[in-house]
Scaffold this active site. Sequence first.
Site, PDB file in Angstrom:
ATOM      1  N   LYS A 105       0.827  -1.217   0.000  1.00 56.40           N
ATOM      2  CA  LYS A 105       0.000   0.000   0.000  1.00 56.40           C
ATOM      3  C   LYS A 105       0.862   1.268   0.000  1.00 56.40           C
ATOM      4  CE  LYS A 105      -2.173  -1.106   3.863  1.00 56.40           C
ATOM      5  NZ  LYS A 105      -1.508  -2.393   4.228  1.00 56.40           N
ATOM      6  N   ARG A 135      -9.613   0.437   9.125  1.00 53.21           N
ATOM      7  CA  ARG A 135      -9.210  -0.912   9.516  1.00 53.21           C
ATOM      8  C   ARG A 135     -10.335  -1.661  10.219  1.00 53.21           C
ATOM      9  NH1 ARG A 135      -3.690  -0.211   8.913  1.00 53.21           N
ATOM     10  NH2 ARG A 135      -2.225  -1.762   9.475  1.00 53.21           N
ATOM     11  N   ARG A 140      11.562  -6.385   5.179  1.00 55.77           N
ATOM     12  CA  ARG A 140      11.422  -4.952   5.457  1.00 55.77           C
ATOM     13  C   ARG A 140      11.952  -4.622   6.845  1.00 55.77           C
ATOM     14  NH1 ARG A 140       5.498  -2.143   5.286  1.00 55.77           N
ATOM     15  NH2 ARG A 140       5.329  -2.899   7.424  1.00 55.77           N
ATOM     16  N   ARG A 192      10.986  -0.787  12.288  1.00 59.37           N
ATOM     17  CA  ARG A 192       9.659  -0.946  12.901  1.00 59.37           C
ATOM     18  C   ARG A 192       9.641  -2.145  13.834  1.00 59.37           C
ATOM     19  NH1 ARG A 192       4.798  -0.119   8.640  1.00 59.37           N
ATOM     20  NH2 ARG A 192       3.813  -1.296  10.327  1.00 59.37           N
ATOM     21  N   ARG A 215      -0.705  -9.652  13.136  1.00 63.95           N
ATOM     22  CA  ARG A 215      -1.228  -8.564  12.300  1.00 63.95           C
ATOM     23  C   ARG A 215      -2.060  -9.132  11.150  1.00 63.95           C
ATOM     24  NH1 ARG A 215       4.176  -5.708  10.960  1.00 63.95           N
ATOM     25  NH2 ARG A 215       2.929  -4.268   9.723  1.00 63.95           N
TER      26      ARG A 215
HETATM   27  O1  C5P Z   1      -0.781   0.716   8.359  1.00 63.90           O
HETATM   28  P1  C5P Z   1       0.417   0.221   9.101  1.00 63.90           P
HETATM   29  O2  C5P Z   1       0.742  -1.217   8.846  1.00 63.90           O
HETATM   30  O3  C5P Z   1       1.593   1.123   8.973  1.00 63.90           O
HETATM   31  O4  C5P Z   1      -0.009   0.296  10.648  1.00 63.90           O
HETATM   32  C1  C5P Z   1       0.896  -0.116  11.650  1.00 63.90           C
HETATM   33  C2  C5P Z   1       0.130  -0.392  12.912  1.00 63.90           C
HETATM   34  O5  C5P Z   1      -0.563   0.785  13.354  1.00 63.90           O
HETATM   35  C3  C5P Z   1      -0.961  -1.458  12.809  1.00 63.90           C
HETATM   36  O6  C5P Z   1      -0.449  -2.771  12.894  1.00 63.90           O
HETATM   37  C4  C5P Z   1      -1.816  -1.099  14.026  1.00 63.90           C
HETATM   38  O7  C5P Z   1      -1.213  -1.513  15.223  1.00 63.90           O
HETATM   39  C5  C5P Z   1      -1.785   0.433  13.958  1.00 63.90           C
HETATM   40  N1  C5P Z   1      -2.929   0.957  13.192  1.00 63.90           N
HETATM   41  C6  C5P Z   1      -4.191   0.900  13.745  1.00 63.90           C
HETATM   42  N2  C5P Z   1      -5.277   1.379  13.065  1.00 63.90           N
HETATM   43  C7  C5P Z   1      -5.132   1.906  11.841  1.00 63.90           C
HETATM   44  C8  C5P Z   1      -3.853   1.977  11.250  1.00 63.90           C
HETATM   45  C9  C5P Z   1      -2.757   1.470  11.946  1.00 63.90           C
HETATM   46  O8  C5P Z   1      -4.356   0.410  14.867  1.00 63.90           O
HETATM   47  N3  C5P Z   1      -6.221   2.363  11.188  1.00 63.90           N
HETATM   48 MG    MG Z   2       2.140   1.076   5.195  1.00 62.07          MG
END
Ligand code: C5P
Ligand code: MG
Length: 191
Positions: free
Chosen positions: A14, A89, A128, A134, A146
Amino acid sequence: MINLILFGPPGSGKGTQAAKLVEKYNLLHISTGDLFRYEIGNSTPLGMEAKSYIDKGELVPDSVTIGMLRNKVEANPEVAGYIFDGFPRTVPQAQALDQLMGELSTSISKLILLDVDDNEIVTRLLERGKTSGRSDDQNEGTIRNRIGVFKSETSPVFDFYAEQDKSVKVQGVGTIEMIFDRLCEEIDVFV
Ligand code: C5P
Ligand code: MG
C-alpha cells in the site's frame, strides 16, 4: 474529488504504491500508520498510547484513530482527493470515514484491495524489518498476529464497500510497475 482506499494486509504494498499514485494523480496520501509513527517519534501522549497496541500488532482503539484521521483530513481540505492507506481498519472506522466525506460533500470513489498471500507477506515484512526500524516487523509471531487482525477485524471493510459497489481486488504480486499499472486501470475511470 477522487478518494481512494488502498486496502490490503500489512506488507501488501500500500505505501509503495501510494507514493507512486500521488505523483500521477496529485492526491494527498494519508497513512494512519505513518501518522502514529510520527507521534511515537515525538513521544506525544497519542504516540505513547498507540505504541502499546502497535508493538503487539493490535489495533489502536477506533476513537483514537478516527480522531487523528479527522484532524489530518480537516487540516488539508484544498486537495484533489485523498489516498487512505491503512485506514479504515474496522467497520466503525469505515462508517466514520463515510460520515467525514459526507461533511466535505464528497464520498469514497473506490476501495482497491492488493491481494497477497500470507506466506509472501511474512517474507516481505521480515525483509522490510531489517531496515524499517519498525518494532512490529521484527518477528514472525507479531506479523502473523497482524495478518490475523486483518482477517478478523479489517476484511469486513471490503464487504462494507462492496455493498456500495465500490470494492475491487487487484493482484498484489508482480513487479512494482505491473501492480501500479493494475491500480491505474482502476483509477483512470475517474479521471
Ligand atoms: O498501516 P500500518 O501497517 O503502517 O499500521 C501499523 C500499525 O498501526 C498497525 O499494525 C496497528 O497496530 C496500527 N494501526 C491501527 N489502526 C489503523 C492503522 C494502523 O491500529 N487504522
Ligand atoms: Mg504502510
